[in-house]
Write a protein that holds these residues in place. Structure first.
Motif, short mmCIF file in Angstrom:
data_model
loop_
_atom_site.label_atom_id
_atom_site.label_comp_id
_atom_site.label_asym_id
_atom_site.label_seq_id
_atom_site.Cartn_x
_atom_site.Cartn_y
_atom_site.Cartn_z
N PRO A 24 0.86 -1.19 0.00
CA PRO A 24 0.00 0.00 0.00
C PRO A 24 0.90 1.24 0.00
CG PRO A 24 -0.03 -1.06 2.15
CD PRO A 24 0.80 -1.92 1.24
N VAL A 25 0.40 2.34 -0.50
CA VAL A 25 1.18 3.57 -0.54
C VAL A 25 0.62 4.54 0.49
CG1 VAL A 25 1.94 5.51 -1.96
CG2 VAL A 25 1.68 3.24 -2.99
N PHE A 26 1.44 4.90 1.46
CA PHE A 26 1.06 5.87 2.47
C PHE A 26 1.55 7.23 2.00
CE2 PHE A 26 1.60 1.80 4.51
CZ PHE A 26 0.39 1.68 5.20
N CYS A 27 0.65 8.21 1.95
CA CYS A 27 1.01 9.53 1.44
C CYS A 27 0.82 10.60 2.51
CB CYS A 27 0.15 9.89 0.24
SG CYS A 27 0.42 8.85 -1.18
N TRP A 28 1.72 11.55 2.49
CA TRP A 28 1.62 12.72 3.35
C TRP A 28 1.55 13.96 2.49
CZ3 TRP A 28 3.91 8.36 5.03
CH2 TRP A 28 3.62 7.96 6.34
N GLN A 29 0.67 14.88 2.86
CA GLN A 29 0.62 16.16 2.16
C GLN A 29 1.70 17.06 2.75
OE1 GLN A 29 -2.99 18.58 2.48
NE2 GLN A 29 -2.93 18.66 0.24
N VAL A 30 2.47 17.68 1.86
CA VAL A 30 3.60 18.51 2.28
C VAL A 30 3.51 19.87 1.58
CG1 VAL A 30 5.10 16.53 2.75
CG2 VAL A 30 5.12 17.57 0.47
N ALA A 31 4.18 20.85 2.16
CA ALA A 31 4.18 22.20 1.58
C ALA A 31 5.13 22.30 0.39
CB ALA A 31 4.56 23.22 2.65
N ASP A 32 6.22 21.52 0.40
CA ASP A 32 7.22 21.59 -0.67
C ASP A 32 7.62 20.17 -1.04
OD1 ASP A 32 9.62 21.75 -2.17
OD2 ASP A 32 10.15 23.65 -1.23
N ILE A 33 7.04 19.65 -2.11
CA ILE A 33 7.25 18.26 -2.49
C ILE A 33 8.71 17.98 -2.84
CG2 ILE A 33 6.64 18.56 -4.93
CD1 ILE A 33 5.24 15.84 -4.76
N ASP A 34 9.38 18.92 -3.49
CA ASP A 34 10.78 18.69 -3.87
C ASP A 34 11.69 18.61 -2.65
OD1 ASP A 34 10.33 18.66 -6.72
OD2 ASP A 34 10.01 20.83 -6.57
N LYS A 35 11.44 19.46 -1.67
CA LYS A 35 12.24 19.44 -0.44
C LYS A 35 11.97 18.16 0.35
CE LYS A 35 13.18 23.18 2.10
NZ LYS A 35 12.95 24.33 3.01
N ALA A 36 10.70 17.75 0.45
CA ALA A 36 10.35 16.54 1.20
C ALA A 36 10.95 15.30 0.53
CB ALA A 36 8.84 16.40 1.31
N ARG A 37 10.88 15.24 -0.81
CA ARG A 37 11.44 14.11 -1.55
C ARG A 37 12.95 14.04 -1.35
NH1 ARG A 37 13.70 13.39 -6.57
NH2 ARG A 37 13.38 11.35 -7.48
N VAL A 73 4.54 11.48 -1.13
CA VAL A 73 4.31 12.86 -0.68
C VAL A 73 3.51 13.54 -1.79
CG1 VAL A 73 6.27 13.09 0.87
CG2 VAL A 73 6.59 13.58 -1.55
N ASP A 74 2.57 14.39 -1.39
CA ASP A 74 1.84 15.14 -2.40
C ASP A 74 1.68 16.57 -1.94
OD1 ASP A 74 -0.91 15.55 -1.15
OD2 ASP A 74 -0.85 13.38 -1.12
#
Length: 76
Positions: A24-37, A73-74
């Motif tokens: 399963p894919v667990f996703c978190w909403q983030v303010a800056d996807i590039d920084k989180a990745r 992350v999204d």
């Protein structure tokens, strides 16, 4: 106004990236996807998918954690 809650999404089967019965894919909403990745990759995760634009103003990226779990992350 911010909302608290859970968002549930469904993927079509994808033999290469999301096979039936896979993780399963667990996703978190983030303010800056590039920084989180970048943070996840620096922490030892491996690239899995993306970043991809999935709808206007919404991007996703997925990494594979050290134990094989897919983490997403999204955000903008």
């Amino acid at each position: 106004m911010e909302h608290a809650g859970v968002e549930l999404g469904f993927h079509p089967d994808d033999d290469e990236r999301n096979p039936r019965g896979g993780s399963p894919v667990f996703c978190w909403q983030v303010a800056d996807i590039d920084k989180a990745r970048a943070w996840l990759l620096d922490a030892g995760c491996a690239h899995h998918r993306g970043p991809l634009t999935v709808s206007p103003g919404v991007r996703i990226a997925q990494v594979r954690g050290p134990f094989g779990v897919i983490v997403g992350v999204d955000g903008p």
